[in-house]
Enzyme design. Structure first.
Site, PDB file in Angstrom:
ATOM      1  N   ASN A  54      48.045  46.764  50.490  1.00 22.80           N
ATOM      2  CA  ASN A  54      47.722  45.347  50.539  1.00 22.80           C
ATOM      3  C   ASN A  54      46.273  45.182  50.996  1.00 22.80           C
ATOM      4  OD1 ASN A  54      48.840  46.233  53.127  1.00 22.80           O
ATOM      5  ND2 ASN A  54      48.851  44.095  53.786  1.00 22.80           N
ATOM      6  N   CYS A  65      48.944  42.265  47.099  1.00 23.24           N
ATOM      7  CA  CYS A  65      49.974  43.135  47.670  1.00 23.24           C
ATOM      8  C   CYS A  65      49.850  44.566  47.171  1.00 23.24           C
ATOM      9  CB  CYS A  65      51.352  42.602  47.294  1.00 23.24           C
ATOM     10  SG  CYS A  65      51.686  40.932  47.901  1.00 23.24           S
ATOM     11  N   GLU A  67      52.173  46.572  46.083  1.00 18.34           N
ATOM     12  CA  GLU A  67      52.930  46.840  44.872  1.00 18.34           C
ATOM     13  C   GLU A  67      52.114  46.494  43.628  1.00 18.34           C
ATOM     14  OE1 GLU A  67      55.960  45.222  47.953  1.00 18.34           O
ATOM     15  OE2 GLU A  67      53.812  45.040  47.521  1.00 18.34           O
ATOM     16  N   CYS A 107      55.429  40.021  43.510  1.00 17.57           N
ATOM     17  CA  CYS A 107      55.560  41.450  43.197  1.00 17.57           C
ATOM     18  C   CYS A 107      56.823  41.720  42.398  1.00 17.57           C
ATOM     19  CB  CYS A 107      55.533  42.284  44.476  1.00 17.57           C
ATOM     20  SG  CYS A 107      53.888  42.326  45.223  1.00 17.57           S
TER      21      CYS A 107
END
Length: 144
Positions: A54, A65, A67, A107
């Site tokens: 992140n 983020c 992900e 995400c």
């Protein structure tokens, strides 16, 4: 919610490797505002692991983020088949509920779009998930 035993689909060794990669990379997160560091590791169909963290910004809406960074890294490298994704929220309090360690809604939508068949591993959980477990009625423009 249907859940899978951790590593049942890919094997426990791969699950542990991805979770460890995510945990280690979380140390590189840029989280001066929330103090909540997150790392992610994505396994592509070619066997390569892509990582992300992140990255916050003083203009809070401009952060991103882990992900999404990991998925974008895989896509930028030409990967189109995402086999698995691991997430490590290293600053989540010990014993915190799973909901405090799961990917956010944005995400989840990225996972739905870019990794709909991926096995999802969350550090601290003893099982894996699929996107339909976490986002059961996902938005999609693809007719499935």
């Amino acid at each position: 919610m249907s859940a899978h035993d951790s590593g049942q689909g890919l094997g426990a060794a791969i699950a542990q490797r991805l979770l460890e990669e995510a945990r280690l990379v979380a140390g590189h997160a840029y989280a001066p505002y929330s103090k909540f560091r997150v790392g992610a590791a994505v396994l592509g169909g070619n066997g390569k692991i892509h990582t992300g963290v992140n990255v916050e910004n003083a203009s809070l809406g401009l952060g991103t983020c882990a992900e999404r960074v990991a998925l974008a890294s895989a896509i930028a490298d030409g990967e189109r088949t995402i086999v698995a994704l691991a997430v490590a929220c290293v600053d989540a309090p010990a014993g915190s509920p799973a909901s405090q360690r799961m990917p956010c809604g944005a995400c989840l939508q990225w996972i739905q779009e870019l990794a709909p068949e991926a096995e999802i591993f969350i550090l601290g959980e003893n099982r894996s998930f699929r996107i339909h477990d976490l986002l059961p009625v996902a938005f999609s423009l693809r007719g499935k």
